[in-house]
Motif scaffolding. Structure first.
Motif, short mmCIF file in Angstrom:
data_model
loop_
_atom_site.label_atom_id
_atom_site.label_comp_id
_atom_site.label_asym_id
_atom_site.label_seq_id
_atom_site.Cartn_x
_atom_site.Cartn_y
_atom_site.Cartn_z
N PHE A 450 0.83 -1.20 0.00
CA PHE A 450 0.00 0.00 0.00
C PHE A 450 0.87 1.26 0.00
O PHE A 450 0.50 2.29 -0.58
CB PHE A 450 -0.92 -0.01 1.22
CG PHE A 450 -1.73 1.24 1.38
CD1 PHE A 450 -2.82 1.48 0.56
CD2 PHE A 450 -1.41 2.18 2.35
CE1 PHE A 450 -3.57 2.65 0.70
CE2 PHE A 450 -2.15 3.34 2.50
CZ PHE A 450 -3.24 3.57 1.68
N LEU A 451 2.03 1.18 0.63
CA LEU A 451 2.94 2.32 0.67
C LEU A 451 3.95 2.27 -0.49
O LEU A 451 4.27 3.30 -1.09
CB LEU A 451 3.68 2.35 2.00
CG LEU A 451 2.82 2.47 3.25
CD1 LEU A 451 3.68 2.35 4.50
CD2 LEU A 451 2.05 3.80 3.26
N ALA A 452 4.45 1.08 -0.80
CA ALA A 452 5.56 0.96 -1.75
C ALA A 452 5.13 1.20 -3.19
O ALA A 452 5.83 1.90 -3.95
CB ALA A 452 6.20 -0.42 -1.62
N VAL A 453 3.99 0.64 -3.61
CA VAL A 453 3.58 0.76 -5.01
C VAL A 453 3.25 2.20 -5.38
O VAL A 453 3.75 2.71 -6.39
CB VAL A 453 2.39 -0.19 -5.31
CG1 VAL A 453 1.90 -0.01 -6.74
CG2 VAL A 453 2.82 -1.63 -5.08
N PRO A 454 2.42 2.92 -4.61
CA PRO A 454 2.21 4.33 -4.95
C PRO A 454 3.50 5.16 -4.90
O PRO A 454 3.69 6.06 -5.73
CB PRO A 454 1.21 4.81 -3.88
CG PRO A 454 0.50 3.57 -3.45
CD PRO A 454 1.54 2.50 -3.50
N ALA A 455 4.38 4.85 -3.95
CA ALA A 455 5.65 5.59 -3.87
C ALA A 455 6.46 5.40 -5.15
O ALA A 455 7.07 6.35 -5.68
CB ALA A 455 6.45 5.14 -2.66
N MET A 456 6.48 4.18 -5.68
CA MET A 456 7.20 3.91 -6.92
C MET A 456 6.59 4.68 -8.09
O MET A 456 7.31 5.28 -8.90
CB MET A 456 7.17 2.41 -7.21
CG MET A 456 7.77 2.00 -8.54
SD MET A 456 7.65 0.20 -8.81
CE MET A 456 5.86 -0.03 -8.87
N LEU A 457 5.27 4.71 -8.18
CA LEU A 457 4.61 5.40 -9.28
C LEU A 457 4.71 6.92 -9.13
O LEU A 457 4.85 7.64 -10.13
CB LEU A 457 3.15 4.97 -9.36
CG LEU A 457 2.95 3.49 -9.76
CD1 LEU A 457 1.50 3.07 -9.56
CD2 LEU A 457 3.37 3.26 -11.21
N LEU A 458 4.63 7.42 -7.90
CA LEU A 458 4.77 8.87 -7.68
C LEU A 458 6.19 9.35 -8.00
O LEU A 458 6.40 10.51 -8.36
CB LEU A 458 4.40 9.21 -6.24
CG LEU A 458 2.91 9.05 -5.90
CD1 LEU A 458 2.67 9.32 -4.42
CD2 LEU A 458 2.06 9.99 -6.75
N ARG A 459 7.15 8.45 -7.87
CA ARG A 459 8.52 8.80 -8.28
C ARG A 459 8.57 9.07 -9.78
O ARG A 459 9.28 9.98 -10.25
CB ARG A 459 9.48 7.67 -7.89
CG ARG A 459 10.94 7.97 -8.20
CD ARG A 459 11.84 6.87 -7.62
NE ARG A 459 13.23 7.13 -7.92
CZ ARG A 459 13.87 6.70 -9.00
NH1 ARG A 459 13.21 5.97 -9.89
NH2 ARG A 459 15.14 6.98 -9.21
N LEU A 460 7.81 8.28 -10.56
CA LEU A 460 7.72 8.53 -11.99
C LEU A 460 7.10 9.90 -12.26
O LEU A 460 7.53 10.61 -13.18
CB LEU A 460 6.87 7.44 -12.66
CG LEU A 460 7.46 6.03 -12.71
CD1 LEU A 460 6.46 5.08 -13.37
CD2 LEU A 460 8.78 6.02 -13.47
#
Length: 521
Positions: A450-460
């Motif tokens: 829940f934290l890691a996947v959005p963080a990865m996409l928000l980095r994009l």
């Protein structure tokens, strides 16, 4: 279960998974054709609030499937099925209470939830008002919605897929007729998006009544002495633990024989009526649902966090062409997901009965065979999905005539194909974890996702806005497929770890039995 049994059950379960999206499509189409763009636009945030909000009560469905499947295994030697009966009745009663609480909360928090989802005040006030009316009307149907989902899950726990399809098909027809009557009305609280909400609410309560009647009404026996009488006689002569299989199986090699009625039909005959639904559930059975609340909720929320993050990145950092392409790709994705999700549901229906067996070599061997069968079925489903994904470049022309949008859609195909190639394995594994009540593991891992996947996409998103990287739809889906690869490796390690535990338990039981044999005089 064999691979063939798994695939047969999973293919049938796809229809159950698709019922929800079909009801939403009926509403969207009716409102768009009969009430115009503004009312149709109101459905976008409103349906998101009601559907994503429904994830908060999804623990009822997962718990019911698993608990009923386990109770069915415990009742194999008792024709009266007392444990299964108590579990189903308590689940229905608890579902009504949970639905009432959820509906009240949704009605009171509807305005706040809509503003949070929209994120700003730029939306047309007329659209926002229509969305709020939709949410508040739909909240009236949540008690029935949770009871329907729980009844459907109880049928699946009894490995009965036909009953939910019959009832939900009837509900879809009622919803369609309601849309035709209400949506065209000029009244703010009866027509437009509000009319679609009323149609859905009426169809939900009709489905709830039909489900209760289905559970209470026994099928008519064939007085001519045909198939049903033959099956009943065979079941009476058979050992009690095999009676269910004889009554629920069909002999396709014999002609002029009718398929026996589903197990759930008439299951509560003489033991439950509609007014019993309003009684308090048995406390000891209700407590068995508690372990599912946190893990299942975090699992579902963790799943959709990636979809929401991709939508946010597309709308805030990419151009109009990419946004249109993302909507097309997401439409394909949501249509294909139920195919792999059905394996999750299938595992929840089959695994609990194996897991409930006494510890020992038989249980360990049965679980090992089941895992192997589900993984093979997952490979077959994954290959079929990849074949369907390969058709997106051709089918995409049915959604847009813009070559630039089609080009961006095609860039997402490799990432989507990789995601679905692995989805059969991943969803089979997740269903097996739920069937074994490995809830803490799932809750913890999806809390991290829940934290890691959005963080990865928000980095994009940050890299795109800074001009560091050329980010498009293809980039997002490639990143999202990496999340699927990570899940696959984690699931594989966990499956292997749990099997080693079962093997060690079996060896311990065997050693203890040998020691006891040596000590005997």
């Amino acid at each position: 279960p064999s691979v063939r049994e798994i695939l047969r059950f999973a293919v049938s379960a796809i229809g159950v998974w698709l019922c929800g999206p079909i009801l939403s499509m009926i509403d969207t189409s009716a409102v768009g054709l009969l009430s115009g763009t503004a009312q149709q636009a109101a459905l976008n945030p409103a349906v998101s609030v009601t559907d994503y909000g429904g994830l908060l009560v999804a623990f009822m469905y997962t718990a019911t499937t698993n608990l009923v499947a386990a109770a069915r295994q415990a009742d194999r030697s008792d024709p009266a099925k007392p444990q299964t009966t108590r579990t189903v009745i308590s689940a229905l009663r608890l579902a009504l209470l949970v639905g009432m609480g959820f509906g009240l909360g949704l009605s009171l928090c509807g305005r706040v939830l809509l503003r949070t989802l929209i994120g700003n005040d730029a939306i047309d006030p007329a659209v926002f008002s229509a969305a709020l009316r939709y949410v508040r009307i739909r909240s009236l149907g949540m008690p029935a919605a949770v009871v329907i989902g729980t009844a459907q899950s109880a049928c699946l726990g009894m490995r009965d897929l036909k009953s939910p399809l019959y009832v939900l098909l009837a509900a879809a027809v009622i919803n369609f007729l309601g849309d035709a009557v209400f949506v065209r009305s000029p009244s703010l609280w009866v027509g437009g998006a509000a009319g679609a909400a009323w149609a859905t609410v009426f169809s939900q309560y009709a489905a709830m009544i039909m489900f209760v009647k289905w559970f209470r009404t026994k099928p008519r026996e064939n007085k001519g002495g045909g198939f049903w009488k033959t099956k009943a006689a065979r079941a009476a002569r058979a050992p009690s633990d095999d009676a269910d299989e004889l009554l629920s199986s069909s002999d396709s090699t014999k002609e002029n024989e009718k398929t026996p009625p589903p197990m759930s039909r008439g299951f509560l005959s003489g033991r439950f009526n509609f007014l019993d639904l309003f009684r308090k559930p048995e406390p000891d059975v209700a407590r068995e649902f508690l372990p599912y609340v946190g893990p299942v909720t975090s699992t579902n929320v963790g799943r959709i966090s990636g979809y929401l993050a991709m939508s946010h990145v597309a709308s805030s950092a990419l151009g109009t062409v990419d946004m249109a392409a993302q909507q097309i790709v997401l439409s394909f994705f949501l249509c294909l997901s139920p195919v792999s999700d059905s394996l999750n549901l299938t595992a929840q229906s089959f695994i609990p009965s194996i897991f409930a067996r006494p510890w020992g070599k038989e249980r360990s061997d049965a679980m090992r065979k089941a895992v192997a069968s589900f993984l093979r079925a997952g490979g077959i489903i994954g290959a079929a999905l990849v074949a369907l994904v390969s058709m997106i470049p051709v089918l995409g022309r049915l959604f847009t005539a813009d070559p630039a949008v089609l080009a961006q859609v095609n860039t997402a195909v490799p990432g989507v194909a990789l995601f679905f190639a692995l989805s059969g394995f991943v969803m089979s594994g997740e269903g097996m974890f739920l069937g074994q009540r490995d809830l803490k593991f799932l809750g913890n891992i999806y809390g991290a996702f829940f934290l890691a996947v959005p963080a990865m996409l928000l980095r994009l998103k940050r890299r795109a806005l800074a001009g560091v990287q050329d980010v498009g739809v293809g980039t997002m889906w490639s990143a999202f497929s990496a999340y699927q690869v990570v899940r696959l490796f984690i699931w594989a390690y966990r499956i292997r770890y749990l099997q080693r535990q079962r093997d060690a338990e079996a060896e311990g039981e065997s050693s203890a039995a040998d020691a006891n044999a040596l000590l005997r005089p």
